[in-house]
Motif scaffolding. Structure first.
Motif, PDB file in Angstrom:
ATOM      1  N   THR A 600      50.724  37.763  30.357  1.00  0.00           N
ATOM      2  CA  THR A 600      50.976  38.716  31.383  1.00  0.00           C
ATOM      3  C   THR A 600      50.331  40.004  30.936  1.00  0.00           C
ATOM      4  OG1 THR A 600      52.919  39.183  30.187  1.00  0.00           O
ATOM      5  CG2 THR A 600      53.183  37.377  31.805  1.00  0.00           C
ATOM      6  N   SER A 601      49.733  40.163  30.013  1.00  0.00           N
ATOM      7  CA  SER A 601      48.895  41.103  29.529  1.00  0.00           C
ATOM      8  C   SER A 601      47.915  40.996  28.608  1.00  0.00           C
ATOM      9  CB  SER A 601      50.082  42.195  28.950  1.00  0.00           C
ATOM     10  OG  SER A 601      49.279  43.654  28.395  1.00  0.00           O
ATOM     11  N   LEU A 602      46.783  41.599  28.854  1.00  0.00           N
ATOM     12  CA  LEU A 602      45.415  41.216  28.374  1.00  0.00           C
ATOM     13  C   LEU A 602      44.531  42.619  28.524  1.00  0.00           C
ATOM     14  CD1 LEU A 602      44.159  39.233  26.428  1.00  0.00           C
ATOM     15  CD2 LEU A 602      43.052  38.072  28.477  1.00  0.00           C
ATOM     16  N   GLN A 603      44.079  42.914  27.441  1.00  0.00           N
ATOM     17  CA  GLN A 603      43.022  43.927  27.254  1.00  0.00           C
ATOM     18  C   GLN A 603      42.083  43.762  26.068  1.00  0.00           C
ATOM     19  OE1 GLN A 603      44.170  47.967  26.602  1.00  0.00           O
ATOM     20  NE2 GLN A 603      42.324  48.795  26.771  1.00  0.00           N
ATOM     21  N   MET A 604      40.760  43.513  26.254  1.00  0.00           N
ATOM     22  CA  MET A 604      39.982  43.112  25.158  1.00  0.00           C
ATOM     23  C   MET A 604      38.702  44.077  25.291  1.00  0.00           C
ATOM     24  SD  MET A 604      39.940  39.027  25.234  1.00  0.00           S
ATOM     25  CE  MET A 604      39.111  38.988  26.697  1.00  0.00           C
ATOM     26  N   LEU A 631      39.879  38.050  34.953  1.00  0.00           N
ATOM     27  CA  LEU A 631      39.554  39.504  34.385  1.00  0.00           C
ATOM     28  C   LEU A 631      38.585  40.263  35.057  1.00  0.00           C
ATOM     29  CD1 LEU A 631      39.065  38.406  30.618  1.00  0.00           C
ATOM     30  CD2 LEU A 631      41.052  39.028  31.570  1.00  0.00           C
ATOM     31  N   HIS A 632      38.611  41.668  34.924  1.00  0.00           N
ATOM     32  CA  HIS A 632      37.574  42.679  35.559  1.00  0.00           C
ATOM     33  C   HIS A 632      37.434  43.239  34.578  1.00  0.00           C
ATOM     34  CE1 HIS A 632      41.733  44.941  35.812  1.00  0.00           C
ATOM     35  NE2 HIS A 632      40.650  46.053  35.619  1.00  0.00           N
ATOM     36  N   LEU A 633      36.032  43.823  34.608  1.00  0.00           N
ATOM     37  CA  LEU A 633      35.608  44.831  33.539  1.00  0.00           C
ATOM     38  C   LEU A 633      35.712  46.244  34.269  1.00  0.00           C
ATOM     39  CD1 LEU A 633      33.724  45.545  31.010  1.00  0.00           C
ATOM     40  CD2 LEU A 633      31.678  44.919  32.357  1.00  0.00           C
ATOM     41  N   GLN A 634      36.068  47.092  33.304  1.00  0.00           N
ATOM     42  CA  GLN A 634      36.232  48.743  33.608  1.00  0.00           C
ATOM     43  C   GLN A 634      34.730  49.239  33.331  1.00  0.00           C
ATOM     44  OE1 GLN A 634      41.024  49.555  33.947  1.00  0.00           O
ATOM     45  NE2 GLN A 634      39.819  50.366  32.270  1.00  0.00           N
ATOM     46  N   ASP A 635      34.488  50.673  33.798  1.00  0.00           N
ATOM     47  CA  ASP A 635      33.845  51.192  33.241  1.00  0.00           C
ATOM     48  C   ASP A 635      33.543  51.671  31.785  1.00  0.00           C
ATOM     49  OD1 ASP A 635      32.881  51.120  35.940  1.00  0.00           O
ATOM     50  OD2 ASP A 635      33.623  53.292  36.402  1.00  0.00           O
ATOM     51  N   ASP A 636      34.683  51.637  31.187  1.00  0.00           N
ATOM     52  CA  ASP A 636      34.538  51.783  29.619  1.00  0.00           C
ATOM     53  C   ASP A 636      34.387  50.677  28.678  1.00  0.00           C
ATOM     54  OD1 ASP A 636      37.066  50.755  29.973  1.00  0.00           O
ATOM     55  OD2 ASP A 636      38.370  52.208  29.329  1.00  0.00           O
ATOM     56  N   GLY A 637      33.943  49.630  29.364  1.00  0.00           N
ATOM     57  CA  GLY A 637      33.598  48.486  28.753  1.00  0.00           C
ATOM     58  C   GLY A 637      35.156  47.577  28.291  1.00  0.00           C
ATOM     59  N   ASN A 638      36.123  48.012  28.735  1.00  0.00           N
ATOM     60  CA  ASN A 638      37.509  47.288  28.533  1.00  0.00           C
ATOM     61  C   ASN A 638      37.573  46.055  29.541  1.00  0.00           C
ATOM     62  OD1 ASN A 638      39.347  48.485  26.068  1.00  0.00           O
ATOM     63  ND2 ASN A 638      38.217  50.103  27.335  1.00  0.00           N
ATOM     64  N   PHE A 639      38.037  44.960  29.158  1.00  0.00           N
ATOM     65  CA  PHE A 639      38.312  43.788  30.090  1.00  0.00           C
ATOM     66  C   PHE A 639      39.873  43.627  30.139  1.00  0.00           C
ATOM     67  CE2 PHE A 639      34.028  42.703  28.816  1.00  0.00           C
ATOM     68  CZ  PHE A 639      33.524  42.205  30.059  1.00  0.00           C
ATOM     69  N   PHE A 640      40.428  43.733  31.432  1.00  0.00           N
ATOM     70  CA  PHE A 640      41.870  43.606  31.685  1.00  0.00           C
ATOM     71  C   PHE A 640      42.092  42.547  32.626  1.00  0.00           C
ATOM     72  CE2 PHE A 640      41.586  48.051  30.627  1.00  0.00           C
ATOM     73  CZ  PHE A 640      42.517  48.570  30.096  1.00  0.00           C
ATOM     74  N   LEU A 641      43.364  41.922  32.498  1.00  0.00           N
ATOM     75  CA  LEU A 641      43.770  40.969  33.560  1.00  0.00           C
ATOM     76  C   LEU A 641      43.711  41.477  34.986  1.00  0.00           C
ATOM     77  CD1 LEU A 641      46.955  39.013  32.138  1.00  0.00           C
ATOM     78  CD2 LEU A 641      44.646  38.103  32.822  1.00  0.00           C
ATOM     79  N   ASN A 642      43.415  41.006  35.965  1.00  0.00           N
ATOM     80  CA  ASN A 642      43.319  41.317  37.209  1.00  0.00           C
ATOM     81  C   ASN A 642      45.047  41.734  37.542  1.00  0.00           C
ATOM     82  OD1 ASN A 642      40.780  41.187  37.561  1.00  0.00           O
ATOM     83  ND2 ASN A 642      40.953  39.058  38.210  1.00  0.00           N
ATOM     84  N   SER A 643      45.151  42.651  38.604  1.00  0.00           N
ATOM     85  CA  SER A 643      46.347  43.027  38.964  1.00  0.00           C
ATOM     86  C   SER A 643      47.036  41.883  39.740  1.00  0.00           C
ATOM     87  CB  SER A 643      46.404  44.138  40.003  1.00  0.00           C
ATOM     88  OG  SER A 643      47.512  44.585  40.666  1.00  0.00           O
ATOM     89  N   GLY A 644      48.017  41.506  39.438  1.00  0.00           N
ATOM     90  CA  GLY A 644      48.926  40.458  39.862  1.00  0.00           C
ATOM     91  C   GLY A 644      48.687  39.137  39.308  1.00  0.00           C
ATOM     92  N   THR A 645      47.841  38.939  38.481  1.00  0.00           N
ATOM     93  CA  THR A 645      47.269  37.834  37.892  1.00  0.00           C
ATOM     94  C   THR A 645      47.955  37.394  36.392  1.00  0.00           C
ATOM     95  OG1 THR A 645      45.161  37.974  38.812  1.00  0.00           O
ATOM     96  CG2 THR A 645      45.231  36.508  37.205  1.00  0.00           C
ATOM     97  N   THR A 646      48.225  36.157  36.186  1.00  0.00           N
ATOM     98  CA  THR A 646      48.833  35.741  34.940  1.00  0.00           C
ATOM     99  C   THR A 646      48.205  34.698  34.490  1.00  0.00           C
ATOM    100  OG1 THR A 646      50.331  34.465  35.944  1.00  0.00           O
ATOM    101  CG2 THR A 646      51.206  36.882  35.152  1.00  0.00           C
ATOM    102  N   LEU A 647      47.850  34.514  33.175  1.00  0.00           N
ATOM    103  CA  LEU A 647      47.439  33.135  32.758  1.00  0.00           C
ATOM    104  C   LEU A 647      48.566  31.980  32.618  1.00  0.00           C
ATOM    105  CD1 LEU A 647      45.286  34.681  29.674  1.00  0.00           C
ATOM    106  CD2 LEU A 647      44.278  34.341  32.193  1.00  0.00           C
ATOM    107  N   GLU A 648      48.010  30.898  32.567  1.00  0.00           N
ATOM    108  CA  GLU A 648      49.046  29.778  32.554  1.00  0.00           C
ATOM    109  C   GLU A 648      49.631  29.683  31.114  1.00  0.00           C
ATOM    110  OE1 GLU A 648      48.978  24.904  32.939  1.00  0.00           O
ATOM    111  OE2 GLU A 648      47.487  26.100  33.900  1.00  0.00           O
ATOM    112  N   GLU A 649      50.841  29.537  31.112  1.00  0.00           N
ATOM    113  CA  GLU A 649      51.386  29.374  29.572  1.00  0.00           C
ATOM    114  C   GLU A 649      51.170  28.031  29.206  1.00  0.00           C
ATOM    115  OE1 GLU A 649      55.371  30.671  28.680  1.00  0.00           O
ATOM    116  OE2 GLU A 649      54.910  32.789  29.720  1.00  0.00           O
TER     117      GLU A 649
END
Length: 673
Positions: A600-604, A631-649
């Motif tokens: 539910t929360s991912l940042q790399m 995922l989406h890539l931000q301008d600062d180089g951090n990758f985040f989960l897309n809004s409203g997206t979760t990975l499959e447990e």
């Protein structure tokens, strides 16, 4: 939760009663036609049926499906009805809660048009417990065991189990149940869909029985942990805690139920072990919270102020905390980093005087340190170089010029000695603006290495917990790890190794690697190094090493890499200039080995070294070629989960970075594997 009672139905017409709109006060005539069996269901099921909704006069608005146990609303669904005459599927969950007997619930269906004209139908639904023919116990390592039915509601499995047997219990969609039900752990209780593993423990390994009751949710064995007869409680099945008021120096503590207690590490600032197995409390008088970490096998002790973890006041009273790198309890493998909530509380030893005792090579790095004293467990008040003076020829306080302001460091030419005991004392008698730090040597720690061997060669250790050895590895070489290690309890990093017919095969490209066996965290891993053992960095042509930081972890997300230098993950170079990291997704702070992503929360972010420095930011050419659904890539180089997206447990995901065209022309991929 109240019990379900039998309900007197207003109309005995097929178990149904109907309440239509009030005369012609509101225009319209909502009509519901129900298709499906509403007569019975099992706890934990989803009651599924269809409603054909129509109104020939006025547009419809909504269908409300409400389920009641007694008069208490326990489940509901609201459906928008945009088209008259259309059939709408309804799925309403039947809660499964301990100690609720079989009985009849009330299902109320309400169809409403835009003028608030309503039609209601009410059903009595017989709710019962499924009589499962068996249950499946899924251990944290993925092994599945059958729990046999021994009587109504009661299930057991008996085998040769380890002392700790955490896992979840799955009831099949059989015996009248339409849905599979999973029992986990939440808030010190077994619950349906509990996010944590049930922490079954027998105290000692061997042949014993694990049992579970599907009516009461009672399970066994649970070894009760007590101090002086008082029970410790837990929210996650890993950390058990107790608040003890009016503890005085020298008070005796009697512990019961702690498995393999002879293997636990005891902080000498707080405890002294006596010949009879009791502990003497060594800190200054006060109220304390004692937290037993069952994975790391140590106690974290926190002074309390008004029932909460203490903070450091301006006059020097309270509690100081340490955050930073190259320090850790019970070993360096558990460094707090710069992560709020992970700080090390210093031990009060007298009024306004605090200390932390560290063993070279175990709790403090012998060649470099970089940590700081804070006024709380996180950001806020901190002791800067203007406030803190060091009276030591070993450790200095940064002035903000040559070293970060307030950060502790080793003086030039100083290297600490392995297994030497260092006591750092913070004296705040004159307030925190005039604090004094002293560093003293208090002898040596007796240490007898329990050897671990890699292909017959003895690995290096200073604490019998973290073992390492620099070796020249060829891709697809086999390795064997023997000695003071039970490899059945070790998570084998799937990006560095595969296991084929019992053989552990090395997967990355050939080169020098620091092979690591971490008994504390329970994993076998590696880092890319040069022949002298220095960590590699990423070169312009894409060779070397690529490092991952953020909210992933190893061997599980309990041990997040975070943003602490020295804690970054060296991605496996599985082909020349191609790097990867693989893991399952699971609940936040999962302790299951292999669950290395939070669903539910991912940042790399990718770095060129083990910490801050060169990194992929928005200005660098790292193109995402797969994984945009996640995922989406931000301008600062951090990758985040897309809004409203979760990975499959439970699903496995792989990060791949391809730098074959060079560091400035890389591609990034994140796919379900």
């Amino acid at each position: 939760m109240k019990h379900i009672k039998s309900l007197a139905l207003l109309l005995a017409l097929g178990g149904m009663m109907v309440s239509c709109n009030d005369d012609d006060m509101n225009p319209g005539n909502p009509i519901m036609e129900i298709t499906g069996d509403l007569g019975s269901a099992c706890f934990g099921d989803t009651l599924r049926f269809d409603i054909k909704a129509s109104d020939s006069e006025v547009p419809l608005s909504t269908i409300h499906a409400n389920l009641y146990f007694d008069s208490e609303l326990v489940s509901e669904q609201v459906i928008r009805t945009k088209v008259s005459g259309e059939t709408y599927p309804v799925a309403i969950y039947i809660p499964y809660i301990a100690n609720i007997p079989d009985g009849q619930a009330t299902l109320q269906l309400t169809l409403q048009n835009i003028n608030f004209t309503i039609t209601e139908k009410v059903y009595g639904v017989n709710i019962s417990h499924a009589d499962y023919p068996y249950l499946t116990f899924v251990a944290d390592d993925g092994t599945q065991y059958t729990m046999n039915r021994v009587s109504m509601y009661n299930y057991e499995m008996t085998d040769n189990f380890p002392a700790d047997m955490p896992g979840k219990i799955v009831a099949p969609a059989e015996a009248g149940a339409t849905d599979e039900v999973t029992f986990g752990y939440e808030g010190s209780e077994i619950k349906v869909n509990g996010s944590k593993s049930i922490p079954f423990t027998n105290g000692t390994a061997g042949n014993y029985t694990v049992s579970f009751n599907t009516f009461t949710f009672e399970g066994s064995p649970f070894t009760s942990l007590t101090i002086n007869g008082n029970l410790l409680t837990s929210e996650d099945g890993v950390n058990f805690e107790i608040d003890m008021n009016n503890l005085a120096k020298g008070d005796l503590l009697t512990l019961e139920g702690f498995p393999n207690f002879d293997e636990w590490w005891l902080n000498p600032d707080y405890f002294q072990k006596n010949d009879d197995g009791t502990l003497s409390f060594m800190a200054y008088d006060g109220n304390y919270r004692i937290i037993a970490n069952m994975n790391l096998k140590y106690f974290k002790v926190v002074k309390l102020m008004a029932g909460a973890p203490g903070t450091l006041n301006a006059d020097g009273t309270g509690l100081p905390w340490i955050l930073g790198e190259n320090i850790g309890y019970p070993s360096l493998s558990n460094a707090p980093g710069w992560n709020p909530g992970q700080g090390i509380p210093m031990a009060p030893v007298s009024d306004k005087v605090y200390q932390v005792t560290l063993i070279g090579g175990r709790n403090i790095n012998v060649s470099t340190i970089n940590f700081k004293i804070f006024g709380q467990d996180g950001w806020g008040t901190e002791l800067t170089g203007e406030m803190l003076t060091s009276q030591s020829d070993l450790i200095g306080v940064g002035d903000g010029v040559s070293h970060d302001n307030g950060n502790l460091y080793l003086y030039d030419g100083v290297e600490l000695e392995a297994n030497t005991i260092y006591v750092l004392t913070l004296d705040c008698s004159n307030g925190i603006d005039n604090a004094i730090l002293k560093t003293e040597i208090a002898g040596e720690q007796q240490f007898e290495a329990k050897p671990v061997y890699l292909n017959g060669e003895k690995m290096n250790t200073t604490d019998n917990s973290l073992y390492s050895l620099v070796v020249n590895m060829n891709q697809y070489d086999n390795i064997e790890v023997t000695g003071n290690v039970d490899m059945d309890k070790i998570y084998i990093d799937p990006d560095y190794f595969t296991v084929n017919e019992g053989n552990i095969e090395f997967q990355p490209i050939s080169g020098y690697y620091n092979i690591i066996v971490n008994l504390e965290k329970g994993y076998l891993g590696a880092k890319a190094v040069d022949s002298a053992g220095s960590e590699l960095t990423l070169q312009e042509d894409g060779s070397g090493a690529l490092w991952l930081m953020g909210s992933a972890g190893n061997p599980s997300i309990t041990y997040e890499f975070g943003w602490t230098p020295g804690e970054a993950y060296c991605m496996a170079q599985v082909a020349p200039k191609v790097y990867q990291f693989t893991g399952q997704a699971g609940p936040a702070l999962s302790n299951t080995p292999g669950v290395r992503f939070c669903a539910t929360s991912l940042q790399m972010k990718f770095f060129w070294q083990d910490g801050w420095g060169g990194e992929y930011s928005g200005d660098d050419n790292l193109t995402m070629i797969g994984g945009e659904d996640y995922l989406h890539l931000q301008d600062d180089g951090n990758f985040f989960l897309n809004s409203g997206t979760t990975l499959e447990e439970g699903a496995t995901y792989r990060v791949t970075v391809d730098l074959t065209e060079g560091r400035s022309a890389g591609t990034f991929n994140f796919v379900k594997h």
